[in-house]
Design a protein around this motif. Structure first.
Motif, short mmCIF file in Angstrom:
data_model
loop_
_atom_site.label_atom_id
_atom_site.label_comp_id
_atom_site.label_asym_id
_atom_site.label_seq_id
_atom_site.Cartn_x
_atom_site.Cartn_y
_atom_site.Cartn_z
N PRO A 279 7.09 5.30 6.04
CA PRO A 279 7.73 6.12 5.00
C PRO A 279 8.21 7.45 5.57
O PRO A 279 7.56 8.06 6.41
N GLU A 280 9.37 7.89 5.07
CA GLU A 280 9.94 9.17 5.49
C GLU A 280 10.42 9.96 4.26
O GLU A 280 10.53 9.41 3.17
N ASP A 281 10.68 11.25 4.48
CA ASP A 281 11.39 12.09 3.51
C ASP A 281 10.65 12.16 2.17
O ASP A 281 11.08 11.61 1.16
N ARG A 282 9.56 12.91 2.15
CA ARG A 282 8.71 13.02 0.97
C ARG A 282 9.08 14.19 0.06
O ARG A 282 8.22 14.77 -0.60
N ASP A 283 10.35 14.55 -0.01
CA ASP A 283 10.72 15.75 -0.76
C ASP A 283 10.61 15.60 -2.27
O ASP A 283 10.72 16.58 -3.00
N GLN A 284 10.39 14.38 -2.78
CA GLN A 284 10.27 14.20 -4.23
C GLN A 284 8.81 13.98 -4.67
O GLN A 284 8.57 13.77 -5.87
N ARG B 283 0.83 -1.21 0.00
CA ARG B 283 0.00 0.00 0.00
C ARG B 283 0.86 1.25 0.00
O ARG B 283 0.57 2.23 -0.71
N ALA B 284 1.93 1.24 0.78
CA ALA B 284 2.83 2.39 0.81
C ALA B 284 3.48 2.62 -0.55
O ALA B 284 3.63 3.75 -1.01
N ARG B 285 3.86 1.53 -1.23
CA ARG B 285 4.50 1.66 -2.54
C ARG B 285 3.49 2.12 -3.61
O ARG B 285 3.85 2.89 -4.51
N LEU B 286 2.25 1.67 -3.50
CA LEU B 286 1.24 2.15 -4.44
C LEU B 286 0.99 3.65 -4.23
O LEU B 286 0.78 4.40 -5.19
N PHE B 287 1.01 4.08 -2.98
CA PHE B 287 0.86 5.51 -2.70
C PHE B 287 2.05 6.29 -3.27
O PHE B 287 1.88 7.40 -3.79
N ASP B 288 3.26 5.71 -3.20
CA ASP B 288 4.42 6.34 -3.82
C ASP B 288 4.17 6.61 -5.30
O ASP B 288 4.51 7.68 -5.83
N LEU C 16 1.26 6.90 -6.78
CA LEU C 16 0.19 7.89 -6.92
C LEU C 16 0.74 9.31 -6.86
O LEU C 16 0.35 10.17 -7.65
N VAL C 17 1.64 9.58 -5.93
CA VAL C 17 2.17 10.94 -5.74
C VAL C 17 3.49 11.16 -6.48
O VAL C 17 4.15 12.17 -6.30
N ASN C 18 3.88 10.15 -7.31
CA ASN C 18 5.06 10.29 -8.16
C ASN C 18 6.37 10.38 -7.38
O ASN C 18 7.34 11.00 -7.82
N ASP C 19 6.42 9.75 -6.21
CA ASP C 19 7.62 9.81 -5.38
C ASP C 19 8.52 8.63 -5.75
O ASP C 19 8.35 7.52 -5.27
N PHE C 20 9.49 8.88 -6.61
CA PHE C 20 10.37 7.82 -7.09
C PHE C 20 11.52 7.53 -6.13
O PHE C 20 12.15 6.47 -6.21
N ASP C 21 11.80 8.43 -5.20
CA ASP C 21 13.04 8.35 -4.41
C ASP C 21 12.80 7.56 -3.12
O ASP C 21 12.82 8.10 -2.02
N ARG C 22 12.60 6.23 -3.27
CA ARG C 22 12.19 5.43 -2.11
C ARG C 22 13.22 4.35 -1.79
O ARG C 22 12.88 3.19 -1.55
N HIS C 23 14.48 4.72 -1.76
CA HIS C 23 15.55 3.78 -1.44
C HIS C 23 15.51 3.42 0.05
O HIS C 23 14.69 3.93 0.82
N LYS C 24 16.41 2.55 0.47
CA LYS C 24 16.35 1.96 1.81
C LYS C 24 16.46 2.99 2.93
O LYS C 24 15.96 2.75 4.05
#
Length: 250
Positions: A61-66, A28-33, A35-43
């Motif tokens: 999830p943290e650091d939503r700057d993208q 669910r968290a990755r699907l939300f990523d 949706l909001v176009n947040d590609f920067d989801r590394h470890k």
């Protein structure tokens, strides 16, 4: 009760195979990523929380700057073929490869147990939860100066992306299903690879107790390879005749 970074989590899972990540919550968290176009989801963009009395680690999830990022302009359009992660937020989705590349190590490890029907269920859950009212209220809370410039564009694009989420999720699933990783632990484990009707292949990972800690039925038409990472311990792999349609690497 506990909060770990990703490397600490992986070390914990290797030492304590009775614990696991809440895979549907991570999906669910990755699907939300997406949706909001947040590609920067590394470890390093995640923490992992465990509630008292639970064996499940939940994603934080943290650091939503993208989120909502727009990498537009002539120069970026010229280098985008070699850097597909430089995605643009808009009413449709950019290539799923660029959207998910940064999170590939997490995705391959923690989403491998989920089959297509569970993905479809979680997509519907996201779509049902994020209603038009939810989007309008969220956008309406932005500063009025931004809303005057935006003129309703952000809300319209989010609603379009929500509608198109099943298609991009299907592509995401297909990408992960083609080459699957199954991670064991540093404890002794047994892997049984058995043939099922219709050329399907079942991979089951168990420990001494005999209770499966991983089980998935693979369709060789969508999965070309399964990689088993068994790590430490006195492990055993048994493969039945009739499972040659699936490439298994240990």
């Amino acid at each position: 009760h506990k909060l770990l970074d990703t490397v600490e989590l992986w070390e914990r899972l290797d030492a304590h195979p009775e614990e696991k990540v809440d895979a549907p919550a991570f999906l669910r968290a990755r699907l939300f990523d997406l949706l909001v176009n947040d590609f920067d989801r590394h470890k390093d963009q995640w923490r992992w929380a465990r509630r008292r009395g639970s064996q499940l680690w939940e994603p934080v999830p943290e650091d939503r700057d993208q989120a909502f990022v727009r990498y537009s302009g002539l120069a970026l359009s010229l280098i985008r073929p070699s850097q597909p992660r430089l995605v643009n937020f808009g009413p449709t989705y950019a290539g799923v490869h660029g959207l998910t590349w940064q999170g590939r190590f997490l995705d391959r490890r923690h989403l491998s147990e989920l089959e297509r029907p569970r993905w479809q269920s979680e997509v519907r859950r996201i779509q049902d939860a994020i209603t038009d009212t939810t989007i309008d209220d969220a956008v309406g809370s932005l500063p009025k100066e931004y809303r005057r410039i935006d003129d309703g564009k952000l809300a319209a694009e989010l609603k379009s992306r929500r509608r198109l989420l099943p298609e991009v999720a299907r592509k995401f699933y297909d990408q992960l299903a083609a080459d699957v990783e199954i991670h064991g632990s540093d404890k002794p484990e047994r892997v049984a690879i058995s043939a099922l009707p219709g050329s399907f292949v079942r991979v089951t990972l168990t420990r001494d107790s005999g209770a499966p800690i991983f089980q998935r039925d693979f369709d060789p038409r969508e999965t070309r390879m399964v990689r088993l990472y068994l790590k430490g311990g006195d492990d055993d792999v048994v493969r039945e005749v009739g499972t040659q349609g699936l490439d298994i690497r240990v």
